[in-house]
Design a protein around this motif. Structure first.
Motif, PDB file in Angstrom:
ATOM      1  N   ILE A   1       0.829  -1.207   0.000  1.00 14.99           N
ATOM      2  CA  ILE A   1       0.000   0.000   0.000  1.00 14.99           C
ATOM      3  C   ILE A   1       0.861   1.254   0.000  1.00 14.99           C
TER       4      ILE A   1
ATOM      5  N   ASP B   1       3.826   3.455  -4.747  1.00 14.21           N
ATOM      6  CA  ASP B   1       3.035   4.192  -5.735  1.00 14.21           C
ATOM      7  C   ASP B   1       2.519   3.220  -6.796  1.00 14.21           C
ATOM      8  N   TRP B   2       1.201   3.102  -6.894  1.00 18.21           N
ATOM      9  CA  TRP B   2       0.590   2.189  -7.854  1.00 18.21           C
ATOM     10  C   TRP B   2      -0.263   2.953  -8.867  1.00 18.21           C
TER      11      TRP B   2
ATOM     12  N   ASP C   1      -5.222   4.228 -10.456  1.00 16.33           N
ATOM     13  CA  ASP C   1      -4.552   4.020  -9.174  1.00 16.33           C
ATOM     14  C   ASP C   1      -5.000   2.671  -8.612  1.00 16.33           C
TER      15      ASP C   1
ATOM     16  N   ALA D   1      -3.836   1.338  -5.797  1.00 11.85           N
ATOM     17  CA  ALA D   1      -3.675   1.294  -4.339  1.00 11.85           C
ATOM     18  C   ALA D   1      -4.972   0.985  -3.590  1.00 11.85           C
TER      19      ALA D   1
END
Length: 216
Positions: free
Chosen positions: A91, A94-95, A105, A107
């Motif tokens: 988590i 950076d996704w 995104d 996350a």
């Protein structure tokens, strides 16, 4: 902790909040990269892959299949390096995927996986079995109440309030976890008919239907 293990199909479905059929579909159709599943000892899925499965189905109304698969392929090399890493640790990374005018995104899907994993682990810890108690039938810890009886009652349409009245030893949390456990560990074959009430249960409603007489 179960965050670094491989999950059975039904367990992965609970964590990803989809059906077992959905899990099998993303594997069979190659939507989920092959590195994230295994056929040894039955089909199993890496915990971190549940986030990708969840993303694929939950974003279906906003993204095309090609866009969703592209995002999964983008995440594949990063997750392959960290597939045994706990989702809690993922988590913090950076996704966010930027592609032309599209920004995705991933996350939030890792956060949902963490929450679902916590529920699955709590359900596992709540259930116990012993050959000396009901012949080894999985029961809710501290009681003699079969966990599958509670899940079956919910599936049959009984409300939580009815179950709380029928099983005073339980609370809403344990009833909810019984459902999670049963979904993650489905029984094989036809369920056995219940011959008598489990220990700790009380009859709160008894409806008898008169048998119709055949016309003369």
């Amino acid at each position: 902790m179960i965050s670094s293990e491989m999950l059975k199909t039904a367990e992965a479905a609970v964590v990803a909040r989809v059906s077992p059929r959905d899990v099998n579909r993303v594997i069979d159709e190659g939507i989920l990269p092959a590195a994230f599943s295994s056929a040894e000892n039955g089909r199993r899925v890496w915990v971190t892959a549940c986030s990708l499965i969840s993303f694929y189905y939950e974003s279906a109304t906003r993204l095309t299949s090609e866009e969703r698969i592209s995002a999964i392929r983008w995440a594949e090399p990063r997750l392959s390096a960290w597939k045994t890493l706990a989702p809690e640790a993922l988590i913090a990374k950076d996704w966010t995927l930027h592609h032309d005018f599209l920004t995705i995104d991933l996350a939030p899907f890792f956060r949902k996986t963490v929450d679902s994993l916590a529920e699955l682990e709590a359900a596992r810890n709540m259930v116990t079995s012993s050959p000396d108690i009901l012949g080894g039938t999985p029961i809710i810890s501290g009681t003699r109440i079969p966990v599958y009886d509670i899940a079956a009652s919910l599936a049959a349409g009984h409300s939580v309030e009815e179950l709380l009245e029928a099983f005073p030893a339980l609370d809403e949390r344990r009833i909810a976890l019984a459902k999670v456990y049963a979904e993650a560990n489905p029984l094989r074959g036809r369920p056995k008919p219940l011959q008598e009430l489990p220990a700790g249960a009380r009859i709160i409603r008894d409806r008898r239907v008169a048998r119709r007489r055949r016309p003369a």
